[in-house]
Design a protein around this motif. Structure first.
Motif, PDB file in Angstrom:
ATOM      1  N   LEU A 149      47.483  18.378 -10.091  1.00 42.41           N
ATOM      2  CA  LEU A 149      46.515  17.347  -9.719  1.00 42.41           C
ATOM      3  C   LEU A 149      47.219  16.027  -9.432  1.00 42.41           C
ATOM      4  CD1 LEU A 149      43.499  16.613  -9.401  1.00 42.41           C
ATOM      5  CD2 LEU A 149      43.485  16.036 -11.842  1.00 42.41           C
ATOM      6  N   ALA A 150      48.221  15.697 -10.235  1.00 47.53           N
ATOM      7  CA  ALA A 150      48.991  14.476  -9.998  1.00 47.53           C
ATOM      8  C   ALA A 150      49.737  14.545  -8.667  1.00 47.53           C
ATOM      9  CB  ALA A 150      49.971  14.246 -11.146  1.00 47.53           C
ATOM     10  N   LEU A 151      50.358  15.692  -8.380  1.00 49.76           N
ATOM     11  CA  LEU A 151      51.081  15.852  -7.123  1.00 49.76           C
ATOM     12  C   LEU A 151      50.138  15.761  -5.929  1.00 49.76           C
ATOM     13  CD1 LEU A 151      53.572  16.533  -5.448  1.00 49.76           C
ATOM     14  CD2 LEU A 151      53.165  18.962  -5.952  1.00 49.76           C
ATOM     15  N   ALA A 152      48.986  16.405  -6.013  1.00 52.30           N
ATOM     16  CA  ALA A 152      48.008  16.327  -4.932  1.00 52.30           C
ATOM     17  C   ALA A 152      47.549  14.888  -4.719  1.00 52.30           C
ATOM     18  CB  ALA A 152      46.814  17.226  -5.249  1.00 52.30           C
ATOM     19  N   SER A 153      47.408  14.131  -5.798  1.00 51.02           N
ATOM     20  CA  SER A 153      47.006  12.729  -5.697  1.00 51.02           C
ATOM     21  C   SER A 153      48.086  11.906  -4.994  1.00 51.02           C
ATOM     22  CB  SER A 153      46.740  12.158  -7.093  1.00 51.02           C
ATOM     23  OG  SER A 153      45.732  12.874  -7.750  1.00 51.02           O
ATOM     24  N   ARG A 154      49.336  12.153  -5.354  1.00 50.90           N
ATOM     25  CA  ARG A 154      50.447  11.441  -4.695  1.00 50.90           C
ATOM     26  C   ARG A 154      50.442  11.708  -3.185  1.00 50.90           C
ATOM     27  NH1 ARG A 154      54.787  10.038  -8.422  1.00 50.90           N
ATOM     28  NH2 ARG A 154      54.415  10.927 -10.495  1.00 50.90           N
ATOM     29  N   LEU A 155      50.212  12.964  -2.809  1.00 47.83           N
ATOM     30  CA  LEU A 155      50.230  13.309  -1.391  1.00 47.83           C
ATOM     31  C   LEU A 155      49.034  12.698  -0.660  1.00 47.83           C
ATOM     32  CD1 LEU A 155      51.340  17.033  -1.735  1.00 47.83           C
ATOM     33  CD2 LEU A 155      52.718  15.112  -0.919  1.00 47.83           C
ATOM     34  N   ALA A 156      47.881  12.645  -1.321  1.00 47.15           N
ATOM     35  CA  ALA A 156      46.714  12.003  -0.711  1.00 47.15           C
ATOM     36  C   ALA A 156      46.965  10.508  -0.519  1.00 47.15           C
ATOM     37  CB  ALA A 156      45.477  12.231  -1.577  1.00 47.15           C
ATOM     38  N   ALA A 157      47.631   9.885  -1.486  1.00 45.49           N
ATOM     39  CA  ALA A 157      47.945   8.449  -1.374  1.00 45.49           C
ATOM     40  C   ALA A 157      48.967   8.183  -0.281  1.00 45.49           C
ATOM     41  CB  ALA A 157      48.457   7.925  -2.715  1.00 45.49           C
ATOM     42  N   ALA A 158      49.890   9.130  -0.087  1.00 46.10           N
ATOM     43  CA  ALA A 158      50.937   8.948   0.916  1.00 46.10           C
ATOM     44  C   ALA A 158      50.413   9.112   2.332  1.00 46.10           C
ATOM     45  CB  ALA A 158      52.065   9.949   0.670  1.00 46.10           C
ATOM     46  N   GLN A 159      49.260   9.751   2.474  1.00 49.53           N
ATOM     47  CA  GLN A 159      48.680   9.986   3.793  1.00 49.53           C
ATOM     48  C   GLN A 159      47.200   9.627   3.754  1.00 49.53           C
ATOM     49  OE1 GLN A 159      49.570  13.899   5.306  1.00 49.53           O
ATOM     50  NE2 GLN A 159      48.265  13.666   7.115  1.00 49.53           N
TER      51      GLN A 159
END
Length: 349
Positions: A149-159
């Motif tokens: 969930l943390a990784l998915a959040s990072r990727l959503a923030a990056a794009q």
């Protein structure tokens, strides 16, 4: 400034075969009692696990036959793919989306090996676009619900504006061993079940919660606390009996450090949402985090109904809690091989 990341939807999925704890114990005693006297001595583990039922990808009798690595792998690919599509399809539908709307797919699974990985195998069934980014994650075990969930959040923030689908699938029952029985194998047989969960995340204010921050802590020299051993028969459980005392002694300082890095203190958290592990781990969590006995009631309910499904379990708990209303600030946390604690701080929408 990093945009807020909303969890737009969260759904869970369970396989079709339900195993009662009493039935599993009776079968284990009948099947192994003569060969492994240790089984009868450790039988109270089943009653003390806090589990009444679990779900599995195969009926109970399937596990009693000798199964090698090739057959276990084929079962993983079939069962995990079905659960992936079930959970992902429900999460996308709840968000009003289809597979064609997904820009990034994060998949966390540690109970089998899939190359190509599960999201690639699901592309036709789910209708994912050919240009969707794939991020398979392996080896994080029970921590996978929080770490993914943390990784998915990072990727959503990056794009910003991208739709990120996070799916975690675990088939823990495939680690059941017929060729040998150790105390660890018996404990694992009493604890583990199969399941999947999926979330849709996107930058913005949409959804039932916003991801505020995330952190991890890995303890040095702790590789033997939890994990897999691999041989010709498949995966075997590595699970230290010292997990509950480890949690009780080590988690609080690590949690305080992780929260401090996010500008938070223990007093700022309205609810810790914890991967339960087992009944003794829940008690250790309540003690370590000074929550009071019985505070992790939903964790006990999910464990009772589904067993320890590894990574998806903490998302099953989050799903139950959010359906009754999330508190203003919660921290989702899970521990897994490494030995690692992973946290995600959430703000209710």
């Amino acid at each position: 400034m990093t945009p807020p990341i909303g969890i737009v939807s969260l759904e869970t999925a369970s396989p079709p075969y339900e195993l009662s704890q009493d039935e599993v114990l009776e079968t284990v005693l009948t099947h192994f009692g003569d060969r492994f006297p240790l089984v009868e001595r450790l039988a109270p583990v089943f009653a003390n696990s806090g589990i009444r039922t679990r779900q599995a990808v195969r009926p109970l009798e399937w596990y009693l036959e000798s199964r090698g690595w090739p057959e276990r792998s084929a079962t993983y690919l079939e069962g995990a793919l079905d659960l992936f599509c079930d959970a992902a399809g429900k999460a996308l539908a709840a968000a009003g989306l289809t597979g064609a709307d997904v820009d990034v797919i994060v998949t966390a699974s540690t109970t089998g090996v899939a190359t190509p990985s599960l999201e690639a195998r699901a592309m036709g069934r789910m209708g994912f676009r050919p240009d969707a980014a794939r991020v398979p994650v392996f080896g994080i075990g029970c921590a996978g619900g929080a770490t993914g969930l943390a990784l998915a959040s990072r990727l959503a923030a990056a794009q910003p504006g991208a739709t990120v689908l996070f799916v975690t699938v675990e088939l823990c029952t495939l680690a059941f061993r017929n060729d040998e029985v150790s105390a660890t194998d018996i404990v694992a047989t009493a604890l583990f079940g199969d399941g999947a969960a999926a979330c849709v995340l996107r930058s913005g204010e949409d959804g039932f919660a916003r991801v505020a921050s995330y952190a991890e802590h890995t303890w040095p020299d702790s590789l033997d606390v939890m994990g897999w051993r691999m041989d010709g028969q498949g995966l075997g459980v590595v699970l230290s009996q010292f997990v509950p005392p480890f949690v009780q002694k080590k988690l609080r300082p690590a949690m305080e450090t992780m929260l401090a890095a996010q500008g938070l203190g223990m007093e700022d958290v309205d609810r810790f949402i914890c991967h339960p592990g087992g009944a003794k781990v829940i008690e250790a969590l309540e003690t370590a985090l000074d929550l009071g006995q019985g505070a992790l009631d939903v964790e006990r309910d999910v464990l009772r109904a589904h067993g320890n499904m590894s990574a998806p379990t903490v998302l099953f708990i989050l799903d139950r809690i959010r359906r009754h209303g999330l508190p203003p600030r919660s921290v989702l946390t899970a521990m897994g091989p490494g030995f690692t604690a992973s946290t995600v701080a959430l703000l209710a929408a």
